[in-house]
Design an enzyme around this catalytic site. Sequence first.
Site, PDB file in Angstrom:
ATOM      1  N   CYS A   1      -2.134   9.434   2.430  1.00  0.00           N
ATOM      2  CA  CYS A   1      -1.690   8.823   1.160  1.00  0.00           C
ATOM      3  C   CYS A   1      -2.585   9.208  -0.004  1.00  0.00           C
ATOM      4  O   CYS A   1      -2.115   9.332  -1.126  1.00  0.00           O
ATOM      5  CB  CYS A   1      -1.623   7.315   1.301  1.00  0.00           C
ATOM      6  SG  CYS A   1      -3.176   6.577   1.816  1.00  0.00           S
TER       7      CYS A   1
ATOM      8  N   GLU B   1       0.880  -1.182   0.000  1.00  0.00           N
ATOM      9  CA  GLU B   1       0.000   0.000   0.000  1.00  0.00           C
ATOM     10  C   GLU B   1       0.906   1.216   0.000  1.00  0.00           C
ATOM     11  O   GLU B   1       1.439   1.603   1.043  1.00  0.00           O
ATOM     12  CB  GLU B   1      -0.898  -0.016   1.258  1.00  0.00           C
ATOM     13  CG  GLU B   1      -1.961  -1.091   1.243  1.00  0.00           C
ATOM     14  CD  GLU B   1      -3.096  -0.818   0.250  1.00  0.00           C
ATOM     15  OE1 GLU B   1      -3.296   0.351  -0.129  1.00  0.00           O
ATOM     16  OE2 GLU B   1      -3.761  -1.785  -0.153  1.00  0.00           O
TER      17      GLU B   1
END
Length: 492
Positions: A242, A208
């Site tokens: 993110c 991720e």
Amino acid sequence: MYEDLMNRATAAFQSGKTKDVAFRKRQLQALLKMYEENKEPMARALAADLRKPKQESYVCEIEFLINDLKNMLNVVDDWVKPELPKKGLVNIMDQVLVYPDPLGVVLIMGAWNYPIQLPLLPLAAAIAAGNVAIVKPSEIAVNCAKIIMEMLPKYLDNDCYHVVCGGIPETTELLKHKFDYIFYTGSGRVGKIIYEAAAKHLTPVTLELGGKSPCYVDNSVDISIAARRIMWGKFMNAGQTCVAPDYILCTKEVQEKFVNEAKIIVKEWYGDDIQRSPDFCRIINQANFQRIAKLIDGGKVALGGNTDPEDRFIEPTILVDVKGDDLVMQDEIFGPILPIINVSNAFEAIKFINSKDKPLALYIFSNRTADRDAIISNTSSGGVCVNDTIMHMAIDTVPFGGVGPSGMGGYHGKFSFDTFAHKKPCLVKKIDKLGEKLADARYPPYTDGKIKYLSFLTKNRKIPSIPYFSHVLLFGLGIASAILVQQAMPEM
Ligand code: NAD
């Protein structure tokens, strides 16, 4: 280093303890209890590391974990059941199942920006899928790593679930061991290190990662609403998210309107003295502060721009008339700086987006369906969100993850469970004379009659979804195959 831990973890998995679904559910209940009983200490740890406001701590970390876990507890009984996929004619008399098998000992590594949620959300799925897990929180969010280290052993089974704290030397040692899965959240730079270490053992991974998520805005939308939604996604957690919109692509005209709105919004949200607002985070450490503050230098500041190294404070900042090769456009910003690049239309935006790495998220603010469709179908990104930011990742029925340099694999909801389970197909046949007769055309000696019969039997057929049609078809095919068996008989 960590031999004892690995031996303990492996022995725990081999004991079969985690295969027991009742055990898994007890552990998930215990995890839920841990969250319920430690909301305030967790919020305090988040405040200590990032000066994260209570609302952001609750909504984006603590309640997020609790909701995910409650959903999991509601449905885990279904998830652990073998799936019964559709069968073709060949297997019509057989049982075909897909077992969600636990993988074994898994390593979960979190990043510092959502330092409680990121290592613990995958942990719940790893438990539900029957794995033994080692959690490695980010050492950079010191207080959150500490609280995870203290809480987890008090609630979860000490043989099956472990926490390892430490920085690069410790992680490097840990990664020398063979895991059955590694779930990593963090930068692409470290992602490569993880991937390389995993490859040595052929360990599968989820990565991720992050990247520069673009945000296209045109003049068909209400700019004051668009600006609120973009700035919320950007300035929450001081831009250390993110999926934060990394930069805006719009015309000069939209840029001007956006900046005017942004000035009003910043005042409304944070008051006259943003540094004193309780609702704005701090940069995690000096290294990141210095890196981000440098990005403002030389830029055309339309809003904000103030910094205070002592307090690791960087004001919400908008840079205008930014060029594609400016410093701020080189890497993911991961801080409260929002550059605006001017493009004249959606097609220029597509060209710009495609000249960069595939992003984790792509944001489009437009009411023009044709432009939206053009952007969506001509670009590649982990996910897309139209007329909002961040919210797409809160939908637990869709996978969340990157593509290419923004990551591999996806999780959330059932996708998290599937990440930590091997889909083990299983065919169960009867030992019976009729079944053997129908299938013995596969054995040598081979003949043209057998080829004809097997081609008929294995042919892929599209079965329309008319009620009972498949039964009628099967009946017909059964008769036809019996005739073919008869015909093939003399040669068999
Ligand atoms: P970080 O420094 O906390 O590192 C992440 C993990 O890697 C930590 O557990 C750390 O201990 C470990 N690590 C760091 N250096 C290492 C090394 N040399 N060898 C082995 N392990 C090492 O976090 P970060 O990398 O600064 O995270 C920020 C990045 O993470 C951003 O790019 C952001 O976009 C991305 N991110 C992605 C997601 C997502 O869900 N896709 C979520 C959060 C953050």
